[in-house]
Design a protein around this motif. Structure first.
Motif, PDB file in Angstrom:
ATOM      1  N   ARG A  51       0.834  -1.194   0.000  1.00 27.26           N
ATOM      2  CA  ARG A  51       0.000   0.000   0.000  1.00 27.26           C
ATOM      3  C   ARG A  51       0.869   1.243   0.000  1.00 27.26           C
ATOM      4  O   ARG A  51       2.063   1.184   0.294  1.00 27.26           O
ATOM      5  N   GLU A  52       0.247   2.359  -0.355  1.00 26.88           N
ATOM      6  CA  GLU A  52       0.902   3.665  -0.246  1.00 26.88           C
ATOM      7  C   GLU A  52      -0.010   4.615   0.513  1.00 26.88           C
ATOM      8  O   GLU A  52      -1.210   4.663   0.235  1.00 26.88           O
ATOM      9  N   PRO A  53       0.609   5.366   1.437  1.00 24.89           N
ATOM     10  CA  PRO A  53       1.963   5.153   1.955  1.00 24.89           C
ATOM     11  C   PRO A  53       1.958   4.004   2.949  1.00 24.89           C
ATOM     12  O   PRO A  53       0.915   3.615   3.451  1.00 24.89           O
ATOM     13  N   GLY A  54       3.154   3.458   3.220  1.00 28.71           N
ATOM     14  CA  GLY A  54       3.262   2.459   4.265  1.00 28.71           C
ATOM     15  C   GLY A  54       3.675   1.086   3.832  1.00 28.71           C
ATOM     16  O   GLY A  54       3.643   0.161   4.636  1.00 28.71           O
ATOM     17  N   GLY A  59       8.142   3.944   4.449  1.00 30.59           N
ATOM     18  CA  GLY A  59       6.773   4.352   4.166  1.00 30.59           C
ATOM     19  C   GLY A  59       5.888   4.397   5.392  1.00 30.59           C
ATOM     20  O   GLY A  59       5.002   5.247   5.498  1.00 30.59           O
ATOM     21  N   ARG A  60       6.118   3.493   6.321  1.00 35.98           N
ATOM     22  CA  ARG A  60       5.307   3.509   7.542  1.00 35.98           C
ATOM     23  C   ARG A  60       5.560   4.771   8.364  1.00 35.98           C
ATOM     24  O   ARG A  60       4.632   5.322   8.982  1.00 35.98           O
ATOM     25  N   ARG A  63       3.745   7.484   6.461  1.00 30.14           N
ATOM     26  CA  ARG A  63       2.295   7.326   6.635  1.00 30.14           C
ATOM     27  C   ARG A  63       1.839   7.954   7.952  1.00 30.14           C
ATOM     28  O   ARG A  63       0.802   8.621   8.004  1.00 30.14           O
ATOM     29  N   GLU A  64       2.589   7.736   9.002  1.00 30.74           N
ATOM     30  CA  GLU A  64       2.230   8.288  10.300  1.00 30.74           C
ATOM     31  C   GLU A  64       2.193   9.815  10.249  1.00 30.74           C
ATOM     32  O   GLU A  64       1.315  10.454  10.842  1.00 30.74           O
ATOM     33  N   LEU A  67      -0.874  10.996   7.495  1.00 32.60           N
ATOM     34  CA  LEU A  67      -2.257  10.638   7.811  1.00 32.60           C
ATOM     35  C   LEU A  67      -2.647  10.910   9.252  1.00 32.60           C
ATOM     36  O   LEU A  67      -3.833  11.050   9.549  1.00 32.60           O
ATOM     37  N   PHE A  90       4.188  12.286   0.031  1.00 32.47           N
ATOM     38  CA  PHE A  90       3.653  11.142  -0.704  1.00 32.47           C
ATOM     39  C   PHE A  90       4.598  10.739  -1.836  1.00 32.47           C
ATOM     40  O   PHE A  90       4.825   9.541  -2.087  1.00 32.47           O
ATOM     41  N   ASP A  93       7.654   8.855  -0.436  1.00 33.18           N
ATOM     42  CA  ASP A  93       7.302   7.466  -0.143  1.00 33.18           C
ATOM     43  C   ASP A  93       7.217   6.655  -1.423  1.00 33.18           C
ATOM     44  O   ASP A  93       7.710   5.522  -1.504  1.00 33.18           O
ATOM     45  N   ASP A 174      -8.619   9.501   9.730  1.00 32.55           N
ATOM     46  CA  ASP A 174      -7.312  10.115   9.545  1.00 32.55           C
ATOM     47  C   ASP A 174      -7.474  11.507   8.933  1.00 32.55           C
ATOM     48  O   ASP A 174      -8.606  11.992   8.752  1.00 32.55           O
TER      49      ASP A 174
END
Length: 227
Positions: A51-54, A59-60, A63-64, A67, A90, A93, A174
């Protein structure tokens, strides 16, 4: 030189296949990605879900930030993330994700099923945040060296129906989910415009249909790609 929609090309590698799922929040991307993964694995294919992001450790962390970051009210250092900063995060990532995870999987001949890609940035940061969609697309294409998936599944749903689904989940929203319906309506319109401009890459499915009917339509398009 062709315009922005003419740039980028599907990544071709050793029998690998890259499929992305797009759509507004609450459209059912996670459910459909899981059903497609199950079908492909039953057919003997190796599937990488991401998935994006994360999708990576880097990416994780991103994402934090994008989001779940909340303005603290402590002055400039506590301000919310600006629209341009959000778009750049984004893209950062995306650059790492494609380089570290997507391309290697495709080179191994695997199927990558991905929740969101650059079309989300065009829709959310470009149109939703009222930046220039073409500039946002160009930024992502530069970040990924022009990489595009073989197939993008757009699960289409109106803002009100999507909001009802999110409310029913009873989970905290989020930063993007919490935007007003006008924002999500702009995002939906942007997704549909992207699909209309690239019909060879997109398949659009009504996200309010029963999940198994949606899955069958997705499988038919994927089957045509893998022969």
């Amino acid at each position: 030189m062709p315009g922005p929609l003419g740039r980028g090309a599907p990544v071709e590698a050793s029998g690998g296949l890259w499929i992305t799922f797009e759509g507004g929040d609450g459209s059912g991307k996670t459910t459909q990605a899981g059903l497609l993964q199950e079908w492909l694995e039953n057919a003997g294919r190796t599937v990488v879900r991401t998935r994006e992001p994360g999708g990576t450790a880097v990416g994780r962390s991103i994402r934090e930030i994008v989001l779940h970051h909340k303005a603290s009210g402590d002055g400039a250092d506590g301000a919310d993330i600006g629209a341009r900063a959000e778009a750049l995060l984004f893209a950062a990532d995306r650059a790492h994700h494609v380089d570290a995870l997507v391309r290697p999987a495709l080179e191994r001949g695997e199927v990558v099923i991905q929740d969101r890609y650059l079309d989300s940035s065009v829709a959310y940061q470009g149109t939703g945040r009222v930046l220039d969609p073409d500039e946002i697309r160009e930024l992502s294409l530069w970040a990924t060296e022009g990489a595009l998936p073989s197939l993008t599944v757009l699960l289409d749903i109106d803002a009100a129906s999507a909001r009802a689904r999110l409310d029913a989940d009873d989970k905290p929203f989020d930063r993007l989910e919490s935007q007003q319906d006008a924002f999500h309506t702009r995002v939906r319109e942007a997704f549909l415009a992207l699909a209309e401009a690239e019909p060879e890459r997109f398949v659009v499915v009504d996200a309010t249909l029963p999940p198994e009917e949606i899955a069958a339509r997705v499988r038919a398009r994927v089957a045509a790609l893998i022969g």
